[in-house]
Each structure stands twice: as C-alpha cells, then as structure tokens.
Design a protein around this motif. Structure first.
Motif, mmCIF file in Angstrom:
data_model
loop_
_atom_site.group_PDB
_atom_site.id
_atom_site.type_symbol
_atom_site.label_atom_id
_atom_site.label_comp_id
_atom_site.label_asym_id
_atom_site.label_seq_id
_atom_site.Cartn_x
_atom_site.Cartn_y
_atom_site.Cartn_z
ATOM 1 N N TYR A 49 68.616 -87.306 26.693
ATOM 2 C CA TYR A 49 68.636 -87.343 25.232
ATOM 3 C C TYR A 49 69.651 -88.358 24.708
ATOM 4 N N TYR A 50 69.326 -88.899 23.547
ATOM 5 C CA TYR A 50 70.238 -89.680 22.736
ATOM 6 C C TYR A 50 70.979 -88.709 21.834
ATOM 7 N N GLU A 51 70.267 -87.729 21.320
ATOM 8 C CA GLU A 51 70.823 -86.597 20.597
ATOM 9 C C GLU A 51 70.160 -85.335 21.158
ATOM 10 N N ASN A 52 70.980 -84.367 21.515
ATOM 11 C CA ASN A 52 70.462 -83.136 22.117
ATOM 12 C C ASN A 52 69.789 -82.296 21.037
ATOM 13 N N ARG A 53 68.486 -82.473 20.926
ATOM 14 C CA ARG A 53 67.753 -81.807 19.843
ATOM 15 C C ARG A 53 66.430 -81.267 20.372
ATOM 16 N N VAL A 54 66.082 -80.061 19.914
ATOM 17 C CA VAL A 54 64.777 -79.469 20.190
ATOM 18 C C VAL A 54 64.207 -79.008 18.851
ATOM 19 N N ASP A 55 63.169 -79.668 18.391
ATOM 20 C CA ASP A 55 62.574 -79.282 17.112
ATOM 21 C C ASP A 55 61.889 -77.928 17.210
ATOM 22 N N VAL A 56 62.046 -77.121 16.164
ATOM 23 C CA VAL A 56 61.365 -75.826 16.091
ATOM 24 C C VAL A 56 60.754 -75.674 14.694
ATOM 25 N N ARG A 57 59.742 -74.828 14.613
ATOM 26 C CA ARG A 57 59.149 -74.512 13.305
ATOM 27 C C ARG A 57 60.074 -73.557 12.549
ATOM 28 N N LEU A 58 59.858 -73.463 11.247
ATOM 29 C CA LEU A 58 60.706 -72.588 10.446
ATOM 30 C C LEU A 58 60.554 -71.132 10.858
ATOM 31 N N ASP A 59 59.341 -70.738 11.273
ATOM 32 C CA ASP A 59 59.155 -69.347 11.685
ATOM 33 C C ASP A 59 59.757 -69.054 13.060
ATOM 34 N N GLN A 60 60.296 -70.088 13.712
ATOM 35 C CA GLN A 60 61.006 -69.893 14.969
ATOM 36 C C GLN A 60 62.519 -69.804 14.767
ATOM 37 N N VAL A 61 62.930 -69.800 13.514
ATOM 38 C CA VAL A 61 64.338 -69.645 13.166
ATOM 39 C C VAL A 61 64.496 -68.283 12.497
ATOM 40 N N ALA A 62 65.449 -67.505 12.976
ATOM 41 C CA ALA A 62 65.645 -66.167 12.419
ATOM 42 C C ALA A 62 65.875 -66.254 10.911
ATOM 43 N N PRO A 63 65.255 -65.370 10.096
ATOM 44 C CA PRO A 63 65.449 -65.394 8.632
ATOM 45 C C PRO A 63 66.914 -65.347 8.241
ATOM 46 N N VAL A 64 67.735 -64.624 8.995
ATOM 47 C CA VAL A 64 69.147 -64.529 8.641
ATOM 48 C C VAL A 64 69.837 -65.882 8.749
ATOM 49 N N VAL A 65 69.344 -66.749 9.637
ATOM 50 C CA VAL A 65 69.906 -68.087 9.759
ATOM 51 C C VAL A 65 69.575 -68.901 8.517
ATOM 52 N N ARG A 66 68.343 -68.836 8.051
ATOM 53 C CA ARG A 66 67.942 -69.578 6.852
ATOM 54 C C ARG A 66 68.773 -69.137 5.653
ATOM 55 N N ARG A 67 68.961 -67.814 5.525
ATOM 56 C CA ARG A 67 69.736 -67.297 4.383
ATOM 57 C C ARG A 67 71.185 -67.781 4.450
ATOM 58 N N ALA A 68 71.750 -67.750 5.672
ATOM 59 C CA ALA A 68 73.147 -68.165 5.821
ATOM 60 C C ALA A 68 73.335 -69.631 5.466
ATOM 61 N N VAL A 69 72.436 -70.482 5.927
ATOM 62 C CA VAL A 69 72.548 -71.918 5.643
ATOM 63 C C VAL A 69 72.402 -72.180 4.160
ATOM 64 N N LEU A 70 71.413 -71.581 3.522
ATOM 65 C CA LEU A 70 71.205 -71.835 2.108
ATOM 66 C C LEU A 70 72.309 -71.220 1.257
ATOM 67 N N ALA A 71 72.854 -70.094 1.683
ATOM 68 C CA ALA A 71 73.923 -69.457 0.909
ATOM 69 C C ALA A 71 75.120 -70.377 0.772
ATOM 70 N N ILE A 72 75.478 -71.059 1.837
ATOM 71 C CA ILE A 72 76.681 -71.883 1.810
ATOM 72 C C ILE A 72 76.384 -73.340 1.474
ATOM 73 N N GLU A 73 75.127 -73.765 1.626
ATOM 74 C CA GLU A 73 74.792 -75.167 1.417
ATOM 75 C C GLU A 73 74.059 -75.434 0.098
ATOM 76 N N ASP A 74 73.108 -74.613 -0.244
ATOM 77 C CA ASP A 74 72.281 -74.903 -1.435
ATOM 78 C C ASP A 74 71.503 -73.648 -1.809
ATOM 79 N N SER A 75 72.183 -72.710 -2.491
ATOM 80 C CA SER A 75 71.557 -71.414 -2.753
ATOM 81 C C SER A 75 70.425 -71.495 -3.770
ATOM 82 N N ARG A 76 70.361 -72.576 -4.557
ATOM 83 C CA ARG A 76 69.300 -72.736 -5.558
ATOM 84 C C ARG A 76 68.201 -73.657 -5.042
#
Length: 832
Positions: A112-139
């Motif tokens: 890898y040039y950057e260690n990345r594995v793409d995933v779909r949104l439904d492969q990310v736990a809902p609590v992760v999405r909430r946490a990211v948006l809460a601190i980054e962009d809640s609106r």
C-alpha cells in the motif's frame, strides 16, 4: 496565516502526517444513516438543498468579497461562477491497499501507498457514524455543501480582517480537501492542496457543491469515512478499526467509536499509542457531545467514560519481508512491476500495485511451501557457519503453477547474516540473480534428444577416461571444438562402454559428451530451449560441447519447469505465480498465462521418465526414492562449485541448488561443515537430493500417487540397456531353490515343461534359457525340470532345442558347473 477554523493543522513533525487532516465542527440535529431525517427535518433538508445554489453563491461571494473587489469582480458574477460545474472533478483514484493471497485464500502480503480498505456505509457500526458526525458535523444531514451558520460566522471574521481567516468546513468540504490531496501526484500539487488561501478554499467549495448534486449524503459520509486519516498509518475507518482494535469497523463499541472519531481532528496529537492521556481526554469530549445531542443517554456516556482505551494494536505489514513465503511474494511483486501487461511504465505498474486495491490470487500451496522451507532450513541452515545457501523451486506438471519457492535466507539486506535481497530460485528479472551453473542436470536434455532420435535404451557408446571435444558444430554450422580434455567427476568412470540407461544412471561425463556429438549439439540445445530453458540473465543458451555438462547459469525455477514437462508427458508450461487479479471494484485484470504446449512427444517423455527413474533406484541418487513413482537427476558442477538435484513425479517437480553466494569456485563445496555436520566433496546426492526428497514427501503427503506411463516398445529393441551381470548356473538344483536363487540375483523366472534328462535327477533343473554367463538384470530365465532318463541328455526326441539368447542361440545341456555366488549390489560412485 493561521489554519482555517474547523480545520486540523496537523503536526509537521510527525512522520505519519501525509495529508491535511481536516475536521469540521458544527451543531444541530442529525439522523442515523438510512433512518430518514427527524420529524420536520426532511422538508428543511430538501428546501436547504434546493435553494442552496444561490445562497451558497452569495455567501461565498461575500466571503471572498475583499479579494473579488480588488480584482474588479462583482459579487453577482462571483455567485454565477460559483454555481457552475467545475472542470476536472474526479472522485476516483483513492489509494487502497493490495493483497497477495495463497491458493487457499490466506494472505501472504499487503502492499500500500496508504493503508486503506474501503467499506460500505452499512459495514460501519451506526455508533461510529454518530460519533464522527457528533464531533465533526452534527448538522450534516440538514445543510448542503455549506453550513450557513458556520459560513456566516466565518463571513463576519473575514469581512472584518479583509482576508480569509476562518472557514465553516463541513463533512463534504473535508472530503473534498482530502480527495484533492490524495490525488496529488507531485509535492507541488500536495502543497497546493493544503495551502491556506482563498483560491484553494473557493475551489473546495465549488467541488463540494457539485458533489452534493451528484451524491447522496450517505455516499458522501461513506467516502469521508474511507478517506480520513486516523493516525498510525491507518487511512479510513476500516483500517483504523483493524489497526487500533484488531476488529472490523462493523464491530466497534461506543468507547472505541468515540476514540477514533476524536482522533480525526489531530491524528498525531491524539495518537492513542503515543499520547494515551490526550486521546482519552479527546474521546471523553466526543462522548459528552453525543450525550449533549441526545444521541446516547447520559448513563451510556458515563459507562463509556469509565472504560479504558482497550487498544489491541495490529500493524499491517507493507511488502514481502514478513511474508510466510517472502521470496515467492517478491517474485509476484516483480512480475507485476516488470511485466508490461500491468502498465506501460514501471511508475504505472507500481501505482497499480500500491494504490489499486488489488486482490492477487496466486498459485502457492502452503503445504508445499512449508515442506520445502523446512527441508532447506534443516540441511542448509540460514545462518550456517560455512555461509552456504540453498534454493528450491517447485512446479506442478501440466499447469506451470509455482507451488513453492524457497531460498535459504530471510528477505533483507545481506549486511545482516542470514539475509539477502537476491532470489536465488528465480531469474534475474524476478530476483536479481544471474543464475548458477546447473551441472549434470542438463544431461537429461541430451538424453531426451537422443530418445527423440529413436535411440534404443541399449544403444552403447564408448566413454573414454578423457574426452577431447572435437566434431561439434553449433546451430549455424560453425565448428565449436576445443583442445581441452574433459573428464569424469569420479575415478573409474570411463574407459568402457555405457548404454543410454547406464550412462545416465552413473552420470558419466564422457559418455554424454559422446552422446551429444552423436545426436548433435544444436539438437541438444534446441531440446533444452523447447523445454523452457534459458539463461537466468536472459541471454541465449551457449552452444559449446560443455552444454550437456550444465555450463550455463540458470535458475532452479526454470529447471523445475523443464523437468515438470517430463512428468507431464512432454507438455511444457511457462512457470506462473498469478492465477487471477481483481481490482478494488471487483473487475478482473488480464494476467499472463502459462502458454502450455506439447514440447516433445509423449512417448519420448515416457522414455525419459523410464531412464531417470533408475537414478533413484540404482544410480547416483540411489536411496532417495519417495515411496511412489519418481524420477530425477543429480548435478555436480566443475570443481564442486555447486551441487543440484532436479526430480519429479507426475504431480510435482522440484529443483534444488546448494552453493556459496560469494562464488562457488572461490568457495567450493568441499570439506564443508555446517553447524556441526561435515561433508567431504558435495555431490548432487549429498545435500540437494535429501532436500528434494524431504520437500517432496512433505508436499505430497496425503495426496494419491500417480504412476508414469510405460515407455514405448521401440526403445527396448536392443534390450533394457542395463549392465549385464553374472547369471548363476542353477542346473541340477531343485526348481524351487533355483527360482529363489535367480530372483535374488535380480532375474525373472518362468518354469517351462519338463524334459527327459539322464544327467539330472527328476525334479531338478535340466535346462535354463538363457544359460549361465552374463545377462541384463531383469531378464526372464526359463527353467525346464528333468523327467529323468531320455535318449539324449537335455533333448526330447523329435523336438527342436529352444535357442538361448544369451549364448548365440545354442541350447545349453552341458554338465553342471560349480554354483556361482551372486555378487552383492554395487553402489555406483557419485558422478553428477
């Protein structure tokens, strides 16, 4: 100029900080991905998106008004320009890591040039999405590309200062900034992607507006989660989850999700490994923000606050050094980097490997690789005191698939003992090796050329003690002779005739020089080339009399593939390591094939197999059998500069080299001691053959055995080609005792009809055909018992005596001779 508000400055002292790690702030209400907006929120969201173009244009024009006025551009023109579709907007090309897989699907290495594995949104736990948006962009789900509240706040600041000092970056804008930085090819482009300027900010805003038109909010959030940098070399939420917690993003818990969400703003400052206290404090801020927004309860937040970080760090290797099969992995890597089928230039091919998210399915069999590595390490330890090395390649007959590739070193700089970057098992193009002289293993090609010329096994040629190579011509008809006398590698081998069979079993140099002259040097070279042989440095094979003695420098892989063609009844396949490649989207890429072809006639290959099987049972490698049908050939290079063994079954072929990487002639394989085990002169049967045997036994364990086909009858027209031995005289002995005596001497027995005999008592052997003397081992001896009495000893009245092939067709009826003691088996001296 200070970093824009809501953006992460990053820490330039951190070696991990490769991208501008931007992270927005914001307030408001958010809905979980896929759940739909809150009550009343859907109308507000649609209205916000629908009227966003004009509003955004006006806001942006106001933000850059000081700059626009200076350039003589009005706010309305700026707004119209802003709403137009930008050119060159490309949302692809995000680097993803590639994986090399063994045949069973297990991972051998990642690149890898950057260690990345793409995933779909439904492969990310809902609590992760909430946490990211809460601190980054809640609106995020309520505003468009621009958060009007944040933008107006920046507007007041910018109008007051006359320059851009603040920005109200949301998730979409941060995704754009990361995307532009990731796609930058040069250092200059990377600097432009992260410079703090009005021009860069406006470009990002225009792209953000265009993306909001093209993509749904869920798609934008998924792309942001996949592109963001989380520190520790982890790009994207999936790699971050695996790096910090050794689990996929779908299984992250609330405290784990809050920790990773908090890291995004300043990955180095909040690095959980290096700065656990700062990381925990930041995690707690995220938990508090989630509770403030009502996305978790206060009780859930308090419980998470009490939890430790709970790190289970897993570092993803980059490259082949730590691979289960490092030199095979290196072979695959070089195949991709050097083969034009994967790109017109090396830069393109390297980009494909390190950024393309490839899944590379290979031919490597873990059982075979493990058996070969153990065998090599057992006989030639990696850090042995003599500094010798070994290499082995294992190829499947009929497919060309490389099942194992082993070097008796670790992959790494040779400044450290027991390591090397050179893949001694492969050609220069796949491992930097210029190859090694192959010794007597090349005699198999001369044998194949002779058999293709329909020489019977019993063809006999004189093998002098010394051979002056005259009478040779290359493929252009030019004389290629020498006055240098070539000799055999073992005393006593020479000065008599040998057959194709016995000359091969004893690996007699002068016999094969005479045979090469008989069939033609050009024909011998072309036979080797048809079976895929070429020099490791890529140059044409040499055309000199010493060709049959293995003077050319080749790789074990090429030799194994050639011998595999014998096992496949003449079908040669180019060795291949890659079976299939798919890119990040699942599209299959073109890969080089084995290009199999019928190189020699099946009957010729069957005859070669017949002869080479005897090398393991009565020749220079006697005692190295596998307990299943197998064939092979030893190889000892001049002055013991190296030793080889190449052998095969119909299911697997392998070639082993043992020598000194510092130079075989300078450091020959004589009087070698390795970690307490000492050897005199090392022949092909001394170390390489045991490595081959142990590798093959382990690789084929649990797999059914496949037999060879019988050689065509025409090759037996002059007998079996075996050396004649003493045939005991068993006349006068009881039939049962005579039968046992002959079988013990290596002969077959058939009992014919009884004959009258006045010389021998009834029930004893009266006649034997052929009679006593010299005969080939395995010859069928016909015994006729005595009836007693008779008119003519040994002859039935009116009958025609049965000819004796071993005595000119004359029936044998003379008085019995003293019984001969059958000689014990004589082990041939090593000779190749």
């Amino acid at each position: 100029m200070l970093p824009e508000a809501g953006e992460r400055a990053g820490d330039p002292s951190s070696p991990r900080e490769r991208r501008p790690d931007a992270g927005p702030g914001g307030t408001g209400i958010w809905r979980a991905a896929g759940e739909g907006p809150p009550a009343g929120g859907r109308t507000r969201a649609l209205r916000g998106l629908g009227g966003f173009g004009v509003l955004a244009g006006v806001l942006v024009a106001l933000i850059i008004l000081p700059v626009a006025c200076t350039a003589g551009v009005g706010a309305r023109d700026a707004a119209d320009w802003f709403q137009s579709e930008p050119e060159g907007l490309d949302t692809g090309g995000v680097p993803q890591r590639s994986r090399i897989l063994a045949a069973d699907g297990s991972t051998l290495a990642t690149f890898y040039y950057e260690n990345r594995v793409d995933v779909r949104l439904d492969q990310v736990a809902p609590v992760v999405r909430r946490a990211v948006l809460a601190i980054e962009d809640s609106r995020f789900y309520e505003h468009g590309a621009l958060d009007s509240q944040g933008t107006l706040r920046a507007l007041v600041s910018n109008l007051g200062s006359g320059e851009v000092t603040q920005g109200g970056s949301g998730i979409t804008q941060q995704y754009v900034k990361n995307l532009l930085f990731t796609q930058a090819e040069s250092e200059e482009e990377q600097l432009a992607a992260k410079e703090v300027s009005a021009a860069r900010k406006i470009r990002e805003l225009r792209y953000a507006v265009a993306l909001e038109r093209r993509l749904s909010k869920d798609e934008i959030l998924a792309r942001y989660l996949n592109i963001a940098y989380f520190g520790g070399g982890a790009y994207g939420i999936e790699s971050a989850a695996r790096h910090f917690f050794s689990k996929p993003a779908s299984r992250l818990t609330l405290p784990e999700a809050a920790l990773l969400a908090g890291v995004i703003r300043y990955p180095y400052a909040y690095d959980p490994v290096r700065r656990p206290a700062a990381a925990r404090a930041r995690r707690d801020v995220v938990l508090g923000r989630m509770a403030e927004l009502g996305w978790i309860t206060r009780a859930e937040a308090d419980a998470a606050l009490r939890r430790p970080l709970g790190l289970r760090v897993h570092n993803t290797p980059n490259g082949c050094v730590t691979s289960f099969a490092p030199f095979f992995c290196d072979y695959v890597q070089r195949e991709i980097l050097t083969n034009p089928v994967f790109g017109a230039t090396r830069k393109e091919r390297e980009r494909l490997l390190k950024r393309g998210g490839l899944t590379i399915r290979t031919t490597l069999d873990r059982q075979t690789q493990r058996a070969a590595q153990r065998a090599v390490d057992r006989h030639v330890p990696r850090k042995n005191s003599a500094r010798k090395a070994a290499a082995e390649a294992l190829v499947e007959p009929g497919t060309g698939e490389i099942k194992g590739l082993v070097v008796g070193r670790r992959l790494g700089s040779d400044r450290e003992r027991g390591k090397t970057w050179i893949n001694f098992a492969a050609d220069a193009g796949h491992g930097s090796s210029i190859g090694m002289q192959a010794g007597s293993t090349f005699k198999a090609f001369t044998l194949a050329a002779a058999l293709e010329d329909d020489m019977p096994f019993g063809t006999r040629l004189m093998a002098p003690r010394g051979f002056v190579p005259t009478g040779f011509r290359d493929c252009r008809g030019r004389p290629v002779n020498s006055t240098t006398t070539l000799r055999n590698s073992a005393d006593g081998e020479g000065g008599r005739t040998f057959s194709l069979v016995t000359g091969t079993h004893h690996s007699v140099n002068t016999f094969f020089l005479a045979l090469e002259r008989e069939v033609g040097l050009c024909e011998t070279v072309k036979m080797a080339e048809r079976l895929g042989m070429r020099r490791a440095d890529g140059k044409p094979m040499s055309q000199f009399p010493s060709f049959t003695l293995g003077a050319d420098q080749v790789s074990p892989l090429r030799l194994a593939a050639a011998y595999a063609a014998f096992g496949a009844r003449g079908r040669y396949c180019e060795p291949i390591a890659i079976k299939q490649i798919t890119d990040a989207s699942g599209r299959r890429l073109r890969v080089p094939g084995a290009r199999c072809r019928q190189a020699i006639d099946k009957g010729v290959a069957d005859a070669v197999n017949h002869v080479l099987r005897g090398v393991l049972t009565k020749g220079t490698a006697r005692g190295m059998g596998l307990g299943r049908p197998a064939a092979g050939k030893t190889g000892t290079v001049d002055d013991f500069s190296a030793a080889w063994f190449a052998g095969y079954t119909p299911d697997l072929a392998a070639a082993v080299w043992v020598g000194d990487p510092r130079g075989g002639y300078r450091y020959p394989m004589t009087n070698v001691c390795m970690d307490g085990r000492c050897y005199g002169p090392v022949f092909g049967a001394t170390i390489p053959a045991p490595i081959w045997r142990d590798s093959m036994v382990g690789a084929l364990a649990g797999r059914p055995a496949t037999g060879f086909h019988r050689a065509p009858g025409r090759y037996f027209s002059k007998g079996s080609g075996e050396d004649r031995v003493d045939l005991p005289d068993v006349r006068g002995m009881p039939v049962r005792e005579a039968t046992a005596r002959l079988r013990a001497a290596g002969f077959q027995v058939r009992v014919g009809g009884a004959v009258p005999s006045a010389e021998y008592p009834r029930g004893t052997v009266a006649e034997m055909t052929p009679g006593p003397g010299r005969a080939e081992p395995g010859t069928t001896v016909t015994l006729r018992p005595s009836e007693g009495g008779g008119d003519e000893p040994g002859e039935e009245p009116g009958s025609t005596p049965e000819p004796d092939p071993g005595n000119g067709g004359t029936p044998v009826t003379r008085p019995p001779l003293p019984p001969l003691v059958p000689p014990g088996p004589q082990r041939p001296r090593p000779g190749g």
